[in-house]
Design a protein around this motif. Sequence first.
Motif, PDB file in Angstrom:
ATOM      1  N   ASP A   1      -0.299   7.226   0.133  1.00 14.95           N
ATOM      2  CA  ASP A   1      -1.588   7.888  -0.080  1.00 14.95           C
ATOM      3  C   ASP A   1      -2.753   6.901  -0.052  1.00 14.95           C
ATOM      4  O   ASP A   1      -3.896   7.275  -0.326  1.00 14.95           O
ATOM      5  CB  ASP A   1      -1.584   8.628  -1.423  1.00 14.95           C
ATOM      6  CG  ASP A   1      -0.571   9.758  -1.444  1.00 14.95           C
ATOM      7  OD1 ASP A   1      -0.374  10.378  -0.380  1.00 14.95           O
ATOM      8  OD2 ASP A   1       0.026  10.010  -2.509  1.00 14.95           O
TER       9      ASP A   1
ATOM     10  N   GLU B   1      -3.038   4.183  -1.992  1.00 16.21           N
ATOM     11  CA  GLU B   1      -3.260   3.464  -3.238  1.00 16.21           C
ATOM     12  C   GLU B   1      -2.621   2.073  -3.156  1.00 16.21           C
ATOM     13  O   GLU B   1      -1.612   1.879  -2.482  1.00 16.21           O
ATOM     14  CB  GLU B   1      -2.682   4.233  -4.423  1.00 16.21           C
ATOM     15  CG  GLU B   1      -1.158   4.208  -4.556  1.00 16.21           C
ATOM     16  CD  GLU B   1      -0.450   5.216  -3.666  1.00 16.21           C
ATOM     17  OE1 GLU B   1       0.768   5.422  -3.871  1.00 16.21           O
ATOM     18  OE2 GLU B   1      -1.102   5.772  -2.766  1.00 16.21           O
ATOM     19  N   ILE B   2      -3.228   1.103  -3.846  1.00 20.37           N
ATOM     20  CA  ILE B   2      -2.695  -0.263  -3.861  1.00 20.37           C
ATOM     21  C   ILE B   2      -1.619  -0.345  -4.930  1.00 20.37           C
ATOM     22  O   ILE B   2      -1.905  -0.271  -6.132  1.00 20.37           O
ATOM     23  CB  ILE B   2      -3.810  -1.291  -4.125  1.00 20.37           C
ATOM     24  CG1 ILE B   2      -4.844  -1.250  -2.999  1.00 20.37           C
ATOM     25  CG2 ILE B   2      -3.218  -2.703  -4.250  1.00 20.37           C
ATOM     26  CD1 ILE B   2      -6.030  -2.182  -3.214  1.00 20.37           C
ATOM     27  N   ILE B   3      -0.389  -0.489  -4.518  1.00 17.20           N
ATOM     28  CA  ILE B   3       0.730  -0.601  -5.455  1.00 17.20           C
ATOM     29  C   ILE B   3       0.900  -2.048  -5.901  1.00 17.20           C
ATOM     30  O   ILE B   3       1.069  -2.336  -7.086  1.00 17.20           O
ATOM     31  CB  ILE B   3       2.025  -0.075  -4.804  1.00 17.20           C
ATOM     32  CG1 ILE B   3       1.881   1.419  -4.462  1.00 17.20           C
ATOM     33  CG2 ILE B   3       3.228  -0.318  -5.716  1.00 17.20           C
ATOM     34  CD1 ILE B   3       3.062   1.988  -3.713  1.00 17.20           C
TER      35      ILE B   3
ATOM     36  N   ASN C   1      -4.918   2.841   4.480  1.00 14.46           N
ATOM     37  CA  ASN C   1      -5.860   1.950   3.788  1.00 14.46           C
ATOM     38  C   ASN C   1      -5.716   0.544   4.376  1.00 14.46           C
ATOM     39  O   ASN C   1      -4.735  -0.152   4.107  1.00 14.46           O
ATOM     40  CB  ASN C   1      -5.562   1.932   2.291  1.00 14.46           C
ATOM     41  CG  ASN C   1      -6.552   1.077   1.507  1.00 14.46           C
ATOM     42  OD1 ASN C   1      -7.417   0.423   2.076  1.00 14.46           O
ATOM     43  ND2 ASN C   1      -6.419   1.081   0.190  1.00 14.46           N
TER      44      ASN C   1
ATOM     45  N   ILE D   1       0.865  -1.177   0.000  1.00 15.99           N
ATOM     46  CA  ILE D   1       0.000   0.000   0.000  1.00 15.99           C
ATOM     47  C   ILE D   1       0.901   1.227   0.000  1.00 15.99           C
ATOM     48  O   ILE D   1       1.881   1.287   0.745  1.00 15.99           O
ATOM     49  CB  ILE D   1      -0.922   0.023   1.237  1.00 15.99           C
ATOM     50  CG1 ILE D   1      -1.826  -1.213   1.277  1.00 15.99           C
ATOM     51  CG2 ILE D   1      -1.752   1.305   1.279  1.00 15.99           C
ATOM     52  CD1 ILE D   1      -2.922  -1.219   0.256  1.00 15.99           C
TER      53      ILE D   1
END
Length: 685
Positions: A137, A139-141, A174, A134
């Motif tokens: 920010d 976002e799922i990398i 997240n 994650i």
Amino acid sequence: MIVKKNICRVGVDVGGTFTDFSCRLSDDRRLGFKIPSTPGDPSQAVIQGLGELIENYNVDPGQIDLFAHGTTVATNAVLERKGATVGLITTSGFRDVLEIGRQMRQQMYSVRLEPETPIFLAPGRRRFGVIERIGPDGEIITPLDESSVLEALKSLRTQKVTSVAVALLFSFVNPVHEIRIREIILNNYPDLLVSLSSEVDPVFREYERTVVTAFDAYIKPTVDQYLSNLSSALDDKKLGARLQIMQSRGGLAGAETARIRPVRLFLSGPAGGVMGALSEGKINNFKDLITVDIGGTSCDIALISDAKPLIRQEGVIDKYMVRVPMVDVNAIGSGGGSIAWLDKAGGLKVGPYSAGSEPGPACYGRGGVEPTVTDASLVLGLIDPEYFAGGRFKLDAGKAYEIILEKIAKPLSLSVEEAALGIHRVLNAQMAEGIRFVSIKQGFDPRDFVLMGLGGGGPLHACALASELNIQKVLVPRQPGVLSAAGLLSAPIEHEVSASFGKALKEVSLPEIIKRLEALSTEARSLMKKEGVSLKDTETCFSLDICYIGQGYHLEIGINLEADDPLGKVYRDFLSLHDRVYGHSVESDVRIVNLRAIQRTPVFEEKGQPQLSSKSSVKETRQILSDPRIGFVETKVFDRSNLITGQEFLGPAIVDQIDTTTWVPQGWSASVLEGSILFLEQVDY
């Protein structure tokens, strides 16, 4: 004594030596007593004491509308290394965060370095990295590779793991991957307990977040089993109230909530004492207090400023820093059961070793073979051997004399009385240093405070400690020996929710802050609803963790959203607090680190009922030794239950009551204030 059946509130605090009970009836009468703790199973003493309330005082369990409990179970699980076998799941590449820790070290120049991180929670063989990532920010990398999770779980299962901690990178932004890992664990191994960092401590700093999550997983089975068994036992007694547990921050939470986040129960007992002191001080408008809670095994010292206990965001458990919000209590190994001993150079030491409740001090007659502070107090005449703990225990003064003679007096070529005085002086010096730690180190002058003696030993040593620190005033509450239990009855039900923020103060707008705080408030209110608390009976307060940009530590600053300039006031308050705590501040840019919402019920306000009695308050005289140059002095002994509001007397004097003994030395005066609070003050001759 028979008490009419009526609604009552019960507080129970389990200590190392005694389990304390405080019961407040609806007509404002109070009961308080102690029974020996049962270290093997602390709940046995709780149930035993409840049975005494029911049988001896005619208390109807169905009429109990609050049953609040302060417990040492969480702390003891760590101290005694009796927690779960924990497995740790992290993001791939971060499995050793728990072992690496921070660069700061206590031992910089030792020849042999010891680990300063709690590796015992999850040794290397029980730490696994899983494939996922994650971003900062949220976002799922890299999507979660569920096969890597299953592989890790299979290996943990072969190692007989009973609890799993999950701490993934940026999960506080997240938590989707952590939540999915829990689903996988429970679907495949439903008997495992799981702790997620996104729920336990959803703020930044990877090491601290991993540590507190691992601690949560470590103590979870022990706390879960204890609270489950205790709740069942209370149900069998047909208790009218749900079990409430004191949290380390000073607020109560339902047992079910406490079982979800057990790490919030560290040091819950001392928090009860501080809340009790706050409540007792308010009766006569004493808002600045230093509390000294002296029990059988330890001394807990705390500071209350402007009617608010100091709260810190990190505590120390068994030398390890744990990021749990808690009442700022400095615990030292000095208590009535502390053992006096001689080091290799012949120097007199007291503690940190304790005789505990089994076998206890030599004077208990239970096989204790080491001299303790209680033995010394008995030799000096400060304790009545026939009235200890309200007469529940008969103390053996002869054994106390013999053990001090053999172990301390003879080796130091002193009389037994001189050795006993020496034990007291060493203990008082240690406790005075502990008071300086919580006051001067944080920018407070102890001379501006009133000292309050708590616990079974606090009132006995309070005046000596005050003299050591040049504090002029001392308060002794109504039931100091069981105040940690009584404080549970005054504490609010409270839930705290926090989240990372990570922005410079000058870059954020007030609406943005309000939006985030309201989201946290909604989460806190939902916890209240689960406990059946009406939101109409609660209040919400908010705070921000703030630091200078580039600074590695932060301060908690309250924010009033209804002020003219909330963010401007926060900045000014930060500068003022930074100057008080660290001795300097500069008008430079600051950063908001975390946001926090706290939902609580109002604090129960104690009433100051006048104390009346037709009996004489002086019950006897006793020979007391406080100065070897003067020798034993004939001293009046007052029965506290017969003191009346407004009564005054001069020291030397002893005040006896069922849960403690108060020592008023020469040079001190005593008076009875509203609410039966005993007020001691240094006087000039």
